[in-house]
Design an enzyme around this catalytic site. Structure first.
Site: not given
Length: 318
Positions: A98, A116, A173, A193
């Site tokens: 991200h 996150e 991740h 992605r």
């Protein structure tokens, strides 16, 4: 007027890697046997949760944020800052990364970046996740990605229920098969992605990869986040503070009996992961059960929780 907890109705997202655990474990009514995400507390345009009790019943969280910003302590942000999810990884998620706020603002129409964290609710024996990579330079990273050297590149870590992982923007991740996770994140739906195991969808198409943007934002070399957990006992509760980063703080509450607590943040998001009990405030009792998600607004003040339950609580940081 008495300030009440704001209970929310989740929104569900179908995913190629999803399953049925959100129904099996939490009793949710899910749209299909490929349901990957419960957006439990969300004001993001791609999935808004709705208030299910009290004077604001029927309003979306986004509406409530706009019309009653006082309930959130007038938190200094132009939109609700956090998103709480439960993820059912019935199959491996794509390997992804991200962007941070600055990159997302510029390249994703003003979207937030996405830092996150994960609390592992449950996982199968021998489960693992992808967290970081072994490349020393951007050039080495690009070369290994282009040559498909994923086993050599990706760093895999064994996991068990109760583990906590902080995943800052820029971290490669992926959750892997057989994992049920509560995720606290910035309110963003931007994902780049990197690798998707060459899977195809129901139409025989591979999902899009975003390698150029991913290479822009991946942190090289990988650095593990430096987090310091702390544990406190409050009455019959054990409260574990996992993290207080730039965007959020996250705690686990384990209550067996009764605990007197106080809401001192702009607002507090609470998700009940197991057990049941009651929240008592100003003489009123609110039933709590596994799968409930609610917000304690600004100046909610002192309250008590009685019962046997496990919860994750989070709050935004300015």
């Amino acid at each position: 007027m008495q300030i009440e907890p704001i209970f929310l109705t989740p929104v569900f997202q179908e995913r190629i890697w999803g399953g049925t655990k959100l129904a099996d474990e939490f009793g949710y009514s899910i749209p299909s046997a490929h349901t990957g995400e419960c957006w439990a507390v969300s004001a993001h345009p791609n999935g808004q949760t709705v208030v299910k009790n009290g004077p604001f019943q029927g309003m979306t969280l986004g509406q409530l944020w706009e019309e009653r910003h006082d309930l959130f302590g007038r938190f200094p942000a132009d939109r609700f800052p956090l998103l709480t999810k439960i993820l059912d990884a019935n199959a491996d998620l794509s390997v992804q990364v991200h962007p941070d706020d600055a990159y997302a603002q510029e390249h994703e129409n003003g979207e937030f970046g996405k830092t996150e964290c994960w609390y592992i609710i449950d996982c199968k024996q021998g489960a693992q996740l992808v967290y970081g990579h072994h490349a020393k330079t951007k050039e080495e990273l690009k070369e290994m990605m282009e040559n498909g050297q994923w086993d050599k590149l990706l760093r895999k870590i064994p996991i068990k229920p109760g583990d906590f992982f902080y995943v800052p923007s820029g971290t490669i991740h992926a959750l892997c098969e057989g994992t049920l996770v509560l995720e606290t994140q910035q309110s963003s739906d931007t994902t780049y992605r990197v690798y998707d195991y060459d899977r195809v969808d129901s139409n025989g198409k591979k999902r899009e990869l975003h390698l150029d943007k991913a290479l822009d934002v991946i942190t090289v070399p990988h650095r593990d986040a430096d987090i310091h957990e702390s544990v406190a006992k409050v009455d019959d509760a054990i409260i574990t503070t996992f993290i207080e980063c730039d965007y959020f703080g996250v705690q686990k509450w384990e209550i067996n009996g009764s605990a007197n607590l106080e809401q001192t943040k702009h607002f507090l998001i609470v998700s009940i992961l197991d057990g049941k009990g009651q929240l008592i405030s100003e003489g009123r009792a609110y039933d709590l059960t596994k799968g409930d998600h609610f917000i304690l607004p600004y100046q909610f003040g002192r309250f008590s929780v009685k019962g046997t339950l496990k919860a994750i609580a989070s709050w935004p940081r300015p």
